[in-house]
Design a protein around this motif. Sequence first.
Motif, short mmCIF file in Angstrom:
data_model
loop_
_atom_site.label_atom_id
_atom_site.label_comp_id
_atom_site.label_asym_id
_atom_site.label_seq_id
_atom_site.Cartn_x
_atom_site.Cartn_y
_atom_site.Cartn_z
N ILE A 61 0.97 -1.11 -0.18
CA ILE A 61 0.01 0.04 -0.04
C ILE A 61 0.78 1.20 -0.11
CG2 ILE A 61 -0.35 0.28 2.40
CD1 ILE A 61 -3.34 1.06 1.85
N ALA A 62 0.60 2.16 -0.79
CA ALA A 62 1.19 3.46 -0.78
C ALA A 62 0.58 4.59 0.01
CB ALA A 62 1.12 4.26 -2.42
N LEU A 63 1.48 5.22 0.78
CA LEU A 63 0.86 6.02 1.87
C LEU A 63 1.26 7.76 1.65
CD1 LEU A 63 1.73 3.82 4.78
CD2 LEU A 63 -0.51 4.25 4.14
N SER A 64 0.33 8.70 2.16
CA SER A 64 0.92 9.95 1.84
C SER A 64 0.55 10.43 3.33
CB SER A 64 0.34 10.70 0.76
OG SER A 64 -1.05 10.74 0.87
N THR A 65 0.96 11.75 3.72
CA THR A 65 0.65 12.30 4.93
C THR A 65 0.74 13.81 4.77
OG1 THR A 65 1.08 11.91 7.21
CG2 THR A 65 2.86 12.36 5.71
N ASP A 66 0.37 14.50 5.82
CA ASP A 66 0.74 15.91 6.07
C ASP A 66 1.56 16.00 7.22
OD1 ASP A 66 -1.63 16.38 4.29
OD2 ASP A 66 -3.02 16.77 5.91
N LEU A 67 2.61 17.11 6.96
CA LEU A 67 3.44 17.17 8.20
C LEU A 67 3.53 18.76 8.58
CD1 LEU A 67 6.14 15.08 6.73
CD2 LEU A 67 5.09 14.52 8.97
N ILE A 68 3.63 19.37 9.46
CA ILE A 68 3.99 20.56 9.94
C ILE A 68 5.26 20.50 10.71
CG2 ILE A 68 3.12 22.47 11.62
CD1 ILE A 68 0.11 21.26 11.33
N VAL A 69 6.00 21.65 10.32
CA VAL A 69 7.06 21.90 11.25
C VAL A 69 7.17 23.11 11.70
CG1 VAL A 69 8.71 20.56 9.55
CG2 VAL A 69 8.28 23.03 8.94
N GLY A 70 8.02 23.25 12.93
CA GLY A 70 8.07 24.69 13.29
C GLY A 70 6.72 24.79 14.19
N PHE A 71 6.08 23.85 14.53
CA PHE A 71 4.76 24.15 15.67
C PHE A 71 5.45 24.84 16.93
CE2 PHE A 71 1.84 22.63 18.70
CZ PHE A 71 0.39 23.04 18.08
N PRO A 72 4.72 25.48 17.51
CA PRO A 72 5.25 26.20 18.67
C PRO A 72 5.88 25.30 19.69
CG PRO A 72 3.06 27.12 18.24
CD PRO A 72 3.26 26.01 17.36
N GLY A 73 7.33 25.82 20.02
CA GLY A 73 7.80 25.08 20.90
C GLY A 73 8.71 23.75 20.45
N LYS A 83 5.01 24.95 6.81
CA LYS A 83 5.56 25.62 7.77
C LYS A 83 4.48 26.03 8.67
CE LYS A 83 7.48 28.89 5.88
NZ LYS A 83 7.64 30.30 5.52
N TYR A 84 4.53 25.70 10.07
CA TYR A 84 3.35 26.03 11.33
C TYR A 84 3.04 27.80 10.85
CZ TYR A 84 0.70 27.79 15.03
OH TYR A 84 -0.26 28.35 15.67
N SER A 85 1.86 28.26 10.82
CA SER A 85 1.47 29.44 10.82
C SER A 85 0.08 29.64 11.67
CB SER A 85 1.44 30.33 9.30
OG SER A 85 0.34 29.80 8.92
N PRO A 86 0.17 30.72 12.64
CA PRO A 86 -1.13 30.80 13.54
C PRO A 86 -1.94 31.14 12.99
CG PRO A 86 0.86 32.47 14.19
CD PRO A 86 1.20 31.57 12.89
N ARG A 87 -3.16 30.71 13.29
CA ARG A 87 -4.65 30.80 12.89
C ARG A 87 -5.46 31.39 13.93
NH1 ARG A 87 -2.50 30.68 9.03
NH2 ARG A 87 -2.48 29.30 7.21
N LYS A 88 -6.00 32.29 13.53
CA LYS A 88 -6.97 33.25 14.68
C LYS A 88 -7.87 32.15 15.14
CE LYS A 88 -9.73 36.88 13.80
NZ LYS A 88 -10.24 37.89 12.71
N ASN A 89 -8.00 32.32 16.24
CA ASN A 89 -9.20 31.47 17.19
C ASN A 89 -8.47 30.42 17.73
OD1 ASN A 89 -11.27 33.36 17.18
ND2 ASN A 89 -11.89 32.85 15.40
N THR A 90 -7.39 29.74 17.36
CA THR A 90 -6.81 28.60 17.60
C THR A 90 -6.00 28.55 18.91
OG1 THR A 90 -5.09 28.69 16.14
CG2 THR A 90 -7.07 27.39 15.32
#
Length: 464
Positions: free
Chosen positions: A323-335, A360-367
């Motif tokens: 099975i082939a897999l893909s994913t989402d990755l965030i770098v630079g999340f706070p901390g 790259k992590y970027s802040p979203r309002k309300n989160t």
Amino acid sequence: MIESDISLSTTIPAPAAKMVHIETWGCQMNAADSERMLALLAAQSYQLAPNAESADLVLLNTCHIREKAKHKVLSRLGVLKEIKERRPGMTIAVAGCVAQAEGSRLLKAAPQIDVLLGPGKIDELPRLLREHDASGKRAQAIGFHRHAPDPTPNLEAAPAVAPPTLTGKHEVSRYVNIQQGCNNYCTFCVVPFTRGRELSRPAAEILAESAALVAAGARELTLLGQNVNSYGSDLTTKPSFASLLRSVAALPGLERLRFTTSNPHDFTEELAELFATQPRLGRYLHLPVQSGSDSMLLRMQRKVTVASYLERIDWLRRALPDIALSTDLIVGFPGETDAEFADTMRLVEQVRFGFAFMFKYSPRKNTPAARYANQVEEKVKEDRLAQLMRLQDRITTEIHAAEIGLVRPVLFHYESSKNPGQYYGRTDHFRLVRVTSAYPLTGQVHQVRISSGNKVGLIGDLVD
Ligand code: SF4
């Protein structure tokens, strides 16, 4: 959910009493919502306009996932305002996540908006337009629907005739929305604030719409939701997502059935086993992990650990070893520390994803994460993203190189408009393949011998 910055302009010329022009930003959910609104408008005798200048109704279906989302919408509304000044009868409607998130602020900033509706209210578009036409006043519907404990399937919402496509063309691959919203509240994500809590469509509606799409010639369907694995948990009969997949996969004439987005937290062994018994599911799954570090996953509130994510990969590879897999990755999340980022790199090496959407992590309002104190410096985020992309590119290139010489079934989706005779399709593993053919291939499955590949896709020759 896979997000993109694409802007789709939707047009087909046809003489009609009323013409609509739809512009869609963002993810597949928004594309599917636009098709749904187009179907509702077509039932009111609207036809697609070649451009905004010749439309009676311009509908912007907006996305809030990127930074400066409101800014982009306001800029487009500025252009539409000038057109409207030349065409006073024109109606401007704004739908989607920016409409939901900005609401009255958007109306204040852009008085040219006639109709405003959130993604949870798209079925109200015809009523809002009627109200606006009758009164000349602005009409709006923001907020989220909650269905009654036992929603009656609205089979009119899934007409026997397939809804039109955004491109106005006959499409091989179509989306079917099965669910709105999300209950997960990952700390970086705006979706629960813009699309509300999970709301599943009754299975009968989904099946009727799927059958209509296949009857109209779709060969591949993608069932869409923010968290498809928890489909049905808000319905009193509690149909499982696996049972829905089995029902849709049984539709005669369907070649492939895909689904997205799968939150690993709700991904079950039963679902993994379906890949062994339902060939129409193909040999590919997108399973977003976001980080390879347990401490990051905890701060992201993903409700999984690296070990539990790997357990799900094990289930899948037991069911279907290749099975082939893909994913989402965030770098630079706070901390995120260097060591935590290194954990992500290690996980990518270990799983060997076919491809990954990397951000790259970027802040979203309300989160919540936007309020975390220990935000990572931009330069550090950029360096980490570049490292991660280099690694993933290498792995993708290696995986594609291993395909050379193999024969794969490819479902062809379209012919290149720039290079007629070049057809693009996807293998069971969701790998993009280009083939040159003197005969039309769109909508057909053919055996293709892979001759070369790079990090983007594969090139091959027909063998049948
Ligand atoms: S699962 Fe998390 S990332 Fe996905 S839509 Fe829900 S809150 Fe957002």
